[in-house]
Write a protein that holds these residues in place. Structure first.
Motif, short mmCIF file in Angstrom:
data_model
loop_
_atom_site.label_atom_id
_atom_site.label_comp_id
_atom_site.label_asym_id
_atom_site.label_seq_id
_atom_site.Cartn_x
_atom_site.Cartn_y
_atom_site.Cartn_z
N PHE A 23 16.56 27.30 18.98
CA PHE A 23 17.84 26.96 18.33
C PHE A 23 18.39 28.18 17.58
O PHE A 23 19.58 28.51 17.69
N ASN A 24 17.53 28.83 16.83
CA ASN A 24 17.97 29.97 16.02
C ASN A 24 18.43 31.13 16.88
O ASN A 24 19.45 31.78 16.60
N PHE A 82 12.77 25.04 17.49
CA PHE A 82 13.69 25.52 16.46
C PHE A 82 13.87 27.03 16.50
O PHE A 82 14.91 27.55 16.11
N ASN A 138 17.14 15.88 10.21
CA ASN A 138 17.40 14.86 11.23
C ASN A 138 16.25 14.73 12.23
O ASN A 138 16.46 14.40 13.40
N ASN A 153 21.72 30.23 18.45
CA ASN A 153 22.73 29.74 17.50
C ASN A 153 23.17 28.32 17.84
O ASN A 153 24.36 27.98 17.81
N VAL A 154 22.19 27.48 18.18
CA VAL A 154 22.44 26.07 18.49
C VAL A 154 22.11 25.23 17.27
O VAL A 154 21.09 25.45 16.60
N SER A 155 22.93 24.25 16.97
CA SER A 155 22.70 23.40 15.80
C SER A 155 21.79 22.22 16.15
O SER A 155 22.07 21.49 17.12
N PRO A 156 20.72 22.00 15.40
CA PRO A 156 19.85 20.84 15.65
C PRO A 156 20.57 19.52 15.40
O PRO A 156 20.14 18.47 15.90
N LYS A 157 21.69 19.56 14.66
CA LYS A 157 22.44 18.34 14.38
C LYS A 157 23.09 17.76 15.63
O LYS A 157 23.53 16.60 15.64
N ASP A 158 23.13 18.56 16.69
CA ASP A 158 23.73 18.08 17.94
C ASP A 158 22.79 17.17 18.73
O ASP A 158 23.19 16.62 19.77
N TYR A 159 21.55 16.99 18.24
CA TYR A 159 20.55 16.22 19.00
C TYR A 159 19.85 15.20 18.10
O TYR A 159 19.69 15.41 16.89
N ALA A 177 14.59 20.72 9.43
CA ALA A 177 15.86 19.98 9.45
C ALA A 177 15.63 18.57 8.92
O ALA A 177 14.50 18.07 8.93
#
Length: 326
Positions: free
Chosen positions: A255-256, A252, A282, A259-265, A280
């Motif tokens: 991700f930060n 994570f 999810n 600027n990647v969204s964890p919702k994409d995985y 998160a």
């Protein structure tokens, strides 16, 4: 003012130290008059009995040596809390020693425990530990040893472990059920048996599927972040697995920074569940409980101390799969 001793009290009352000691123990051979005089002086002088002296006479230190490979915020604190909740109630205290993932330091920590006269040792092994000859020293001194969380294949000492292969097998079933095509698997230190067991459980089940698995190995949160940053933008994954809270935190962090969204995985992990609630919604997890592992380890070492049993047992802690509710 120096600490008041039984000898000081005896000189003040012009009686023997043994009379003072027996008066404090409410011995029937000591008159009530003498007991009252002793208690009065004890109260006035704020006398505190020596725990070392009591333990010396009982041939018990009331100390349990806790040896851990490193101190982090993810799992060890809950282990310590679990241990303490049981040991404190039984009037034992923890002597905490950190091996810094160095087997030579681990050996010195065991020597220190033996020389200090602890009543028992609970230990999580370092990534460098390949044999347990240094633990035999404790066993030869009749100091029981219980290994928890991180161990190696052996049959000489009791173990309290998570069923790592079953845990990752449950993760694999979840990925297969959700028709995952490609997953990034972030494991811990490659040398650790816990990593090997978790990798084996996951890969054996995934080998019967069409899921492509890419493996990374990280010794800590920073390594996990750096390794994820090196692949997450150049390779396509629809799922990511983290084998511990520590590498999950690194994921994570990456991700930060990118600027990647964890919702994409579709994200899965083996976790206590405390960290995931902040990261998160999810994240589906195989949940383990460090506090319960600490309690179970404490009960086992106390059992070994009290019964002096030489039987060896491996106990696997219960886990449960919790699917994310989004």
């Amino acid at each position: 003012m120096s600490r008041i001793t039984i000898k000081d009290i005896a000189e003040m009352l012009k009686i023997s130290t043994s009379t003072v000691s027996r008066a404090l123990s409410d011995h029937p051979d000591i008159s009530e008059k003498v007991k009252i005089r002793v208690r009065e002086v004890v109260s006035i002088m704020n006398y505190q009995p020596s725990e070392w002296g009591k333990n010396f006479r009982s041939k018990k230190s009331r100390l349990i040596g806790l040896v851990v490979p490193k101190m982090n915020m993810f799992f060890i604190p809950s282990i310590i809390n679990g241990l303490s909740s049981v040991l404190t109630e039984k009037n034992y205290h923890l002597l905490i020693l950190i091996s810094d993932e160095d087997m030579e330091i681990e050996k010195k920590n065991i020597d220190f425990c033996c020389n200090y006269g602890v009543d028992g040792i609970v230990i999580s092994l370092t990534s460098e530990t390949q044999d347990l000859s240094h633990l035999e020293k404790a066993a030869n001194l009749d100091i029981p040893v219980v290994i928890f969380d991180k161990s190696i294949p052996q049959d000489s000492f009791d173990e309290i472990l998570i069923d790592d292969a079953a845990s990752t097998s449950a993760i694999a079933d979840f990925l297969i059920k959700n028709n995952v095509k490609s997953t990034l698997c972030i494991f811990g230190n490659k040398k650790l048996e816990i990593t090997k067991r978790r990798e084996k459980g996951l890969m054996e089940k995934l080998s019967d599927s069409n899921i492509k698995a890419t493996k990374l190995y990280a010794e800590n949160e920073d390594q996990a972040r750096n390794f994820v940053e090196s692949v997450i933008l150049t390779e396509k994954f629809d799922s990511i697995f983290a084998m511990s809270d520590e590498v999950l935190a690194g994921l994570f962090s990456a991700f930060n920074s990118l600027n990647v969204s964890p919702k994409d995985y579709l994200i899965t992990a083996i976790s206590s569940g405390k960290l995931t609630s902040f990261l998160a919604k999810n994240i589906s997890i195989v949940k383990h409980d460090g506090f319960e592992m600490g309690k179970t380890t404490a009960y086992k070492i106390l059992e070994k101390i009290e019964t002096k049993s030489t039987a060896v047992e491996t106990k696997y802690m219960d886990t449960c799969f919790q699917e994310a509710v989004i």
